[in-house]
Design a protein around this motif. Structure first.
Motif, PDB file in Angstrom:
ATOM      1  N   MET A 101       8.296   7.178 -14.516  1.00  0.00           N
ATOM      2  CA  MET A 101       6.959   6.865 -14.022  1.00  0.00           C
ATOM      3  C   MET A 101       6.576   5.415 -14.301  1.00  0.00           C
ATOM      4  N   SER A 102       6.825   4.942 -15.516  1.00  0.00           N
ATOM      5  CA  SER A 102       6.446   3.567 -15.846  1.00  0.00           C
ATOM      6  C   SER A 102       7.227   2.568 -14.998  1.00  0.00           C
ATOM      7  N   THR A 103       8.513   2.858 -14.759  1.00  0.00           N
ATOM      8  CA  THR A 103       9.316   1.969 -13.912  1.00  0.00           C
ATOM      9  C   THR A 103       8.792   1.959 -12.485  1.00  0.00           C
ATOM     10  N   THR A 104       8.434   3.133 -11.982  1.00  0.00           N
ATOM     11  CA  THR A 104       7.919   3.232 -10.620  1.00  0.00           C
ATOM     12  C   THR A 104       6.609   2.473 -10.469  1.00  0.00           C
ATOM     13  N   ILE A 105       5.720   2.620 -11.443  1.00  0.00           N
ATOM     14  CA  ILE A 105       4.442   1.904 -11.383  1.00  0.00           C
ATOM     15  C   ILE A 105       4.673   0.400 -11.500  1.00  0.00           C
ATOM     16  N   GLY A 106       5.631   0.001 -12.329  1.00  0.00           N
ATOM     17  CA  GLY A 106       5.953  -1.422 -12.439  1.00  0.00           C
ATOM     18  C   GLY A 106       6.458  -1.995 -11.130  1.00  0.00           C
ATOM     19  N   LEU A 107       7.295  -1.236 -10.429  1.00  0.00           N
ATOM     20  CA  LEU A 107       7.775  -1.687  -9.120  1.00  0.00           C
ATOM     21  C   LEU A 107       6.624  -1.792  -8.126  1.00  0.00           C
ATOM     22  N   ALA A 108       5.697  -0.838  -8.196  1.00  0.00           N
ATOM     23  CA  ALA A 108       4.529  -0.901  -7.316  1.00  0.00           C
ATOM     24  C   ALA A 108       3.695  -2.141  -7.610  1.00  0.00           C
ATOM     25  N   LEU A 126       5.309  -4.984  -5.933  1.00  0.00           N
ATOM     26  CA  LEU A 126       5.082  -4.918  -4.490  1.00  0.00           C
ATOM     27  C   LEU A 126       3.688  -5.416  -4.127  1.00  0.00           C
ATOM     28  N   VAL A 127       2.704  -5.028  -4.928  1.00  0.00           N
ATOM     29  CA  VAL A 127       1.331  -5.456  -4.651  1.00  0.00           C
ATOM     30  C   VAL A 127       1.206  -6.971  -4.755  1.00  0.00           C
ATOM     31  N   ALA A 128       1.784  -7.538  -5.817  1.00  0.00           N
ATOM     32  CA  ALA A 128       1.701  -8.990  -6.000  1.00  0.00           C
ATOM     33  C   ALA A 128       2.453  -9.727  -4.900  1.00  0.00           C
ATOM     34  N   ALA A 129       3.702  -9.315  -4.664  1.00  0.00           N
ATOM     35  CA  ALA A 129       4.519 -10.009  -3.667  1.00  0.00           C
ATOM     36  C   ALA A 129       3.975  -9.792  -2.256  1.00  0.00           C
ATOM     37  N   ILE A 149       0.837  -1.205   0.000  1.00  0.00           N
ATOM     38  CA  ILE A 149       0.000   0.000   0.000  1.00  0.00           C
ATOM     39  C   ILE A 149       0.868   1.250   0.000  1.00  0.00           C
ATOM     40  N   ILE A 150       1.935   1.224   0.786  1.00  0.00           N
ATOM     41  CA  ILE A 150       2.848   2.368   0.824  1.00  0.00           C
ATOM     42  C   ILE A 150       3.466   2.595  -0.555  1.00  0.00           C
ATOM     43  N   GLY A 151       3.822   1.506  -1.237  1.00  0.00           N
ATOM     44  CA  GLY A 151       4.384   1.641  -2.578  1.00  0.00           C
ATOM     45  C   GLY A 151       3.399   2.258  -3.557  1.00  0.00           C
ATOM     46  N   VAL A 152       2.148   1.815  -3.510  1.00  0.00           N
ATOM     47  CA  VAL A 152       1.128   2.382  -4.396  1.00  0.00           C
ATOM     48  C   VAL A 152       0.892   3.853  -4.065  1.00  0.00           C
ATOM     49  N   CYS A 153       0.880   4.179  -2.781  1.00  0.00           N
ATOM     50  CA  CYS A 153       0.694   5.577  -2.380  1.00  0.00           C
ATOM     51  C   CYS A 153       1.862   6.444  -2.848  1.00  0.00           C
ATOM     52  N   LEU A 202      -6.694 -14.104  -4.468  1.00  0.00           N
ATOM     53  CA  LEU A 202      -5.895 -13.770  -5.649  1.00  0.00           C
ATOM     54  C   LEU A 202      -6.067 -12.321  -6.099  1.00  0.00           C
ATOM     55  N   ALA A 203      -6.790 -11.528  -5.322  1.00  0.00           N
ATOM     56  CA  ALA A 203      -7.003 -10.129  -5.704  1.00  0.00           C
ATOM     57  C   ALA A 203      -5.698  -9.353  -5.886  1.00  0.00           C
ATOM     58  N   PRO A 204      -4.668  -9.564  -5.036  1.00  0.00           N
ATOM     59  CA  PRO A 204      -3.413  -8.821  -5.262  1.00  0.00           C
ATOM     60  C   PRO A 204      -2.816  -9.049  -6.645  1.00  0.00           C
ATOM     61  N   LEU A 205      -2.954 -10.259  -7.179  1.00  0.00           N
ATOM     62  CA  LEU A 205      -2.435 -10.516  -8.519  1.00  0.00           C
ATOM     63  C   LEU A 205      -3.212  -9.722  -9.564  1.00  0.00           C
ATOM     64  N   GLY A 206      -4.525  -9.642  -9.385  1.00  0.00           N
ATOM     65  CA  GLY A 206      -5.333  -8.861 -10.315  1.00  0.00           C
ATOM     66  C   GLY A 206      -4.956  -7.392 -10.299  1.00  0.00           C
ATOM     67  N   TRP A 207      -4.776  -6.835  -9.092  1.00  0.00           N
ATOM     68  CA  TRP A 207      -4.361  -5.438  -8.991  1.00  0.00           C
ATOM     69  C   TRP A 207      -2.968  -5.231  -9.568  1.00  0.00           C
ATOM     70  N   ALA A 208      -2.099  -6.212  -9.386  1.00  0.00           N
ATOM     71  CA  ALA A 208      -0.740  -6.094  -9.916  1.00  0.00           C
ATOM     72  C   ALA A 208      -0.759  -6.062 -11.445  1.00  0.00           C
ATOM     73  N   PHE A 209      -1.568  -6.918 -12.059  1.00  0.00           N
ATOM     74  CA  PHE A 209      -1.664  -6.910 -13.523  1.00  0.00           C
ATOM     75  C   PHE A 209      -2.249  -5.589 -14.019  1.00  0.00           C
ATOM     76  N   ALA A 210      -3.217  -5.048 -13.274  1.00  0.00           N
ATOM     77  CA  ALA A 210      -3.798  -3.761 -13.668  1.00  0.00           C
ATOM     78  C   ALA A 210      -2.743  -2.655 -13.605  1.00  0.00           C
ATOM     79  N   LEU A 211      -1.937  -2.654 -12.550  1.00  0.00           N
ATOM     80  CA  LEU A 211      -0.875  -1.652 -12.439  1.00  0.00           C
ATOM     81  C   LEU A 211       0.176  -1.833 -13.531  1.00  0.00           C
ATOM     82  N   ALA A 212       0.463  -3.088 -13.866  1.00  0.00           N
ATOM     83  CA  ALA A 212       1.423  -3.332 -14.946  1.00  0.00           C
ATOM     84  C   ALA A 212       0.904  -2.770 -16.268  1.00  0.00           C
TER      85      ALA A 212
END
Length: 208
Positions: free
Chosen positions: A125-132, A135-138, A101-105, A178-188
């Motif tokens: 920006m794209s790299t930062t969002i990818g890292l987020a 973080l969400v998935a892991a 959550i801190i990473g997304v914020c 599995l919701a974190p994986l879904g959010w991670a794919f959306a952020l990707a």
């Protein structure tokens, strides 16, 4: 309000971006506080843990009109003693999602600042969002795994003195979400969109 040629971001857009950035910073601060509070609770004298249990009857509900039967599969159990390893696993269960959550914020704050400066499609920006996204998935998945491992350690600890504990608590159980994986794919996907936007912005600036 009209946009000027020099700045495509209107004053209203800047205000909205500042609100988003401020809100993201506040949520990140609350998440840090939650991690600290969780650490104090987990390493306290008495620790209350929501433990999975084998389906057991709930007679207080069975007696209500219209309810044929009732069972519970979880119970809040207060422990006076816990293994140190189990405490650390329970801490990670809450800390890892909080770090996500801190990473997304942090991404939301950086995006808000970039919008205020009329430079949303930065190279980083794209790299930062990818890292987020990572973080969400892991954080989401490994947090659940740590929780399951920690509860398994607790059950093994109790079973060392009373083997019948396995009849009450399962040796290992995870209520997988599995919701974190879904959010991670959306952020990707958002990260990919920002990368494309950065290229278009660079090409447009080259034409001016």
């Amino acid at each position: 309000m009209t946009r000027t040629v020099d700045s495509p971001v209107s004053p209203a857009d800047r205000i909205g971006a500042r609100v988003v950035a401020t809100g993201a910073a506040l949520i990140a601060a609350v998440s840090v506080f939650a991690v600290i509070r969780g650490a104090l609770d987990v390493f306290g004298a008495v620790v209350t843990v929501r433990m999975p249990v084998h389906a057991a009857a709930a007679p207080t509900l069975s007696g209500i009109d219209g309810i044929r039967s009732a069972e519970y599969i979880q119970a809040d159990v207060a422990f006076a003693t816990l293994p140190a390893a189990a405490r650390w696993m329970l801490l990670l269960e809450g800390a890892l999602p909080a770090l996500a959550i801190i990473g997304v914020c942090a991404v939301a704050w950086w995006l808000g600042v970039s919008l205020v400066r009329a430079r949303p499609f930065r190279r980083t920006m794209s790299t930062t969002i990818g890292l987020a996204a990572c973080l969400v998935a892991a954080g989401g998945m490994f947090g659940q795994l740590c929780g399951g491992i920690g509860r398994g350690m607790i059950v093994d600890h109790l079973a060392s003195t009373d083997p019948d504990v396995y009849e009450v608590f399962p040796a290992f159980a995870i209520d997988l979400n599995l919701a974190p994986l879904g959010w991670a794919f959306a952020l990707a996907l958002v990260a990919t969109a920002f990368e494309v936007g950065h290229r278009l912005q660079r090409d447009t600036e080259g034409l001016v």
